[in-house]
Design a protein around this motif. Structure first.
Motif, PDB file in Angstrom:
ATOM      1  N   HIS A 184      -2.414  48.780  37.712  1.00 53.68           N
ATOM      2  CA  HIS A 184      -2.646  48.763  39.159  1.00 53.68           C
ATOM      3  C   HIS A 184      -1.533  48.059  39.938  1.00 53.68           C
ATOM      4  O   HIS A 184      -1.692  47.815  41.135  1.00 53.68           O
ATOM      5  N   ASN A 185      -0.449  47.720  39.263  1.00 54.26           N
ATOM      6  CA  ASN A 185       0.679  47.039  39.908  1.00 54.26           C
ATOM      7  C   ASN A 185       0.218  45.772  40.640  1.00 54.26           C
ATOM      8  O   ASN A 185       0.618  45.498  41.774  1.00 54.26           O
ATOM      9  N   ALA A 186      -0.648  45.009  39.976  1.00 53.83           N
ATOM     10  CA  ALA A 186      -1.186  43.775  40.554  1.00 53.83           C
ATOM     11  C   ALA A 186      -0.604  42.562  39.840  1.00 53.83           C
ATOM     12  O   ALA A 186      -0.186  42.650  38.676  1.00 53.83           O
ATOM     13  N   LEU A 187      -0.562  41.443  40.535  1.00 57.33           N
ATOM     14  CA  LEU A 187      -0.120  40.177  39.949  1.00 57.33           C
ATOM     15  C   LEU A 187      -1.154  39.113  40.274  1.00 57.33           C
ATOM     16  O   LEU A 187      -1.684  39.072  41.391  1.00 57.33           O
ATOM     17  N   ILE A 188      -1.454  38.259  39.304  1.00 60.19           N
ATOM     18  CA  ILE A 188      -2.448  37.213  39.524  1.00 60.19           C
ATOM     19  C   ILE A 188      -1.804  35.840  39.466  1.00 60.19           C
ATOM     20  O   ILE A 188      -0.794  35.637  38.796  1.00 60.19           O
ATOM     21  N   ARG A 189      -2.406  34.903  40.189  1.00 66.34           N
ATOM     22  CA  ARG A 189      -1.981  33.516  40.125  1.00 66.34           C
ATOM     23  C   ARG A 189      -2.920  32.721  39.221  1.00 66.34           C
ATOM     24  O   ARG A 189      -2.477  31.905  38.425  1.00 66.34           O
ATOM     25  N   ASN A 190      -4.201  32.951  39.336  1.00 69.68           N
ATOM     26  CA  ASN A 190      -5.176  32.228  38.520  1.00 69.68           C
ATOM     27  C   ASN A 190      -6.490  32.995  38.509  1.00 69.68           C
ATOM     28  O   ASN A 190      -6.752  33.826  39.392  1.00 69.68           O
ATOM     29  N   TYR A 191      -7.327  32.668  37.526  1.00 73.93           N
ATOM     30  CA  TYR A 191      -8.614  33.341  37.456  1.00 73.93           C
ATOM     31  C   TYR A 191      -9.577  32.517  36.608  1.00 73.93           C
ATOM     32  O   TYR A 191      -9.185  31.643  35.828  1.00 73.93           O
ATOM     33  N   THR A 192     -10.867  32.810  36.757  1.00 73.66           N
ATOM     34  CA  THR A 192     -11.904  32.258  35.891  1.00 73.66           C
ATOM     35  C   THR A 192     -13.062  33.247  35.862  1.00 73.66           C
ATOM     36  O   THR A 192     -13.206  34.091  36.764  1.00 73.66           O
ATOM     37  N   VAL A 193     -13.882  33.144  34.811  1.00 62.66           N
ATOM     38  CA  VAL A 193     -14.999  34.082  34.623  1.00 62.66           C
ATOM     39  C   VAL A 193     -16.262  33.285  34.314  1.00 62.66           C
ATOM     40  O   VAL A 193     -16.228  32.332  33.534  1.00 62.66           O
ATOM     41  N   GLY A 194     -17.367  33.676  34.928  1.00 63.51           N
ATOM     42  CA  GLY A 194     -18.651  33.040  34.676  1.00 63.51           C
ATOM     43  C   GLY A 194     -19.774  34.068  34.694  1.00 63.51           C
ATOM     44  O   GLY A 194     -19.549  35.237  35.026  1.00 63.51           O
TER      45      GLY A 194
END
Length: 503
Positions: A390-400
């Motif tokens: 998807h040509n996306a870039l992430i800085r940070n993430y979390t999952v719950g």
């Protein structure tokens, strides 16, 4: 001139590296024999009858596999200044690590010998490996930036800090004039001021090497670009050739770093280091995996890990007993006072001769609220793949989790802070969910016909959300990281509060 002299020195050093690469077993045996002999009169050594240990089998019979909780009563005595508890050597330094899933700090003893012949020796060997593949590395002609943490003096008069900060504090004199920024700036505790000063100083230097945790280097890069007005980092440091990264999975950030550093000269190398030790370095830029460092004050054991059962075998193996493609939990004994310490990292053997590994996950890092047993490795592999699609870039993430209730079924909820958002977030989430089902059969089973789990929910957070959370928790800077997988909603609710305050 210095670079040419050291280039020849590193050629000789590479010979020693080649020796333990080709046959690690005798080096491992000598390390274990020495750490038992030298520490037999310590409190721990007397309790476990080190004087009677003559073989590896004796050692395993006498000493159980430990975690930090088991060793903490001994470490707490050391932090009070009591001598000869875990190590016969005087311990003045402790590597402080808060971990990723708990706010409680761990304090890992670091003896002078372990610092010099373990951590710092590994850093010199990393330089040797760089020169072995890139004779024009110029590490000792230009400047290197190692982004580290801070150190502080404890009430007892002893010292503690991020292991990166401890290494910088003890940086060899011969290398200090090739390091940027100045040591006072490098060891600052205030990360806002530290980043500001680092950007001002380092942007004027000619850098050939950068090392650090990718997430914090991105913060520095942004500060440098804001200060200089440059379009990318290659305009600021055109001679940058080496990038050492570790601490988090680099794959979700690879495309982002390619945008920051659009240069065909840059060589990325992964390192595997922690407060407990410096374990492995990617010695071949074109080959997967990191070389296990077997002559650096650490004796290794490995517990076979069942990826399907998520269980550890009780049978410890040595380096020569490992099998290609299998996964293992690392157990380390070092000359600084850790004995049969279960590190918590799962590694996969990707090459046997020489022995090379890659980090495959953690023994406890998974989300398993509904029996789905989704690991960090699953999550990061999927995220990297779908970001590319998807040509996306992430800085940070979390999952719950979203818990099952009478009103709705369960789900996983993803909070992502994007650098570049996908064109359609809903399609991104659907593709991510679908790819996770391909990777993990347990997750797929729970998602089947939406019986236990429905498709994942994704919330795109405003820029700065995770930074604010880390500041609130006193975890901004250093080696601190955002917990990726959570089996409760505490972190999600805390982030909700932060996002609400930004509205």
């Amino acid at each position: 001139m210095t670079d040419k002299i050291l280039f020849n020195y590193f050629k000789l050093r590479q010979i020693g590296i080649d020796r333990f690469m080709s046959n690690p077993v005798p080096f491992q045996k000598r390390i274990l024999k020495r750490l038992i002999k030298e520490n037999r009169h310590t409190l721990y050594g007397k309790k476990h009858d080190f004087r009677l240990i003559g073989t590896i089998e004796d050692y395993r019979q006498a000493v159980p596999v430990n975690d930090y909780k088991a060793l903490y009563p001994y470490i707490s005595q050391m932090m009070e200044g009591q001598p000869s508890i875990l190590s016969s050597e005087e311990i003045k330094w402790f590597a402080k690590s808060s971990g990723t899933s708990t706010g409680r700090s761990k304090y890992i003893p670091v003896s002078h010998n372990y610092l010099v012949n373990g951590h710092i020796k590994c850093a010199w060997d990393a330089a040797s490996m760089i020169y072995n593949e890139d004779s024009d590395a110029k590490l000792f002609a230009n400047k290197s930036l190692i982004m580290g943490g801070s150190v502080e003096q404890l009430d007892s008069g002893l010292w503690a800090g991020d292991i990166s900060g401890i290494i910088i504090k003890h940086f060899p004199k011969i290398g200090r004039r090739f390091y940027t920024p100045d040591f006072e700036t490098a060891l600052m505790k205030d990360w806002d001021l530290k980043i500001e000063r680092m950007a001002g100083i380092c942007s004027k230097d000619d850098l050939t090497l950068i090392a650090g945790v990718p997430t914090w280097l991105i913060v520095l890069f942004e500060a440098v670009l804001d200060l200089t007005g440059a379009a990318n980092i290659s305009e600021v440091w055109p001679n940058l050739r080496s990038f050492l990264h570790g601490g988090v999975n680099f794959e979700p950030y690879r495309k982002q770093f390619a945008d920051y550093i659009p240069s065909d000269k840059i060589i990325y190398r992964e390192v595997f280091n922690a407060s407990e030790g410096y374990f492995a370095i990617q010695n071949n830029k074109d080959q997967e995996g990191m070389l296990l460092l077997c002559n650096h004050e650490i004796f290794y054991e490995f517990l076979p890990w069942s990826a399907s059962d998520k269980e550890l075998s009780q049978e410890c193996l040595e380096v020569h007993e490992l099998e290609l493609g299998k996964e293992y939990a690392m157990v380390i004994s070092n000359t600084s006072g850790l004995y049969r310490y279960l590190l918590g990292d799962i590694v996969k053997v990707v090459h046997l001769n020489p022995l090379k590994i890659k980090v495959a996950g953690r023994t406890t890092a998974m989300i398993n609220v509904f029996g789905e047993e989704l690991s960090v490795m699953n999550v990061e592999q999927a995220l990297s793949h779908i970001c590319g699609k998807h040509n996306a870039l992430i800085r940070n993430y979390t999952v719950g989790p979203v818990y099952l209730s009478s009103e709705h079924k369960g789900a996983h909820e993803w909070y992502i802070e994007f650098v570049r958002k996908p064109e359609n977030v809903e399609h991104f989430a659907a593709d991510l969910d679908s790819y996770l089902r391909e990777l993990n059969s347990d997750y797929d089973a729970k998602r089947s016909k939406d019986m236990a789990l429905v498709g994942l929910k994704l919330r795109s957070l405003p820029n700065g959300s995770f930074e604010r959370w880390m500041r609130q928790k006193g975890r901004y800077g250093g080696q601190n990281k955002v917990p990726r997988l959570n089996n409760d909603r505490k972190l999600l609710e805390e982030l909700n509060g932060i996002v609400h305050s930004l509205d």
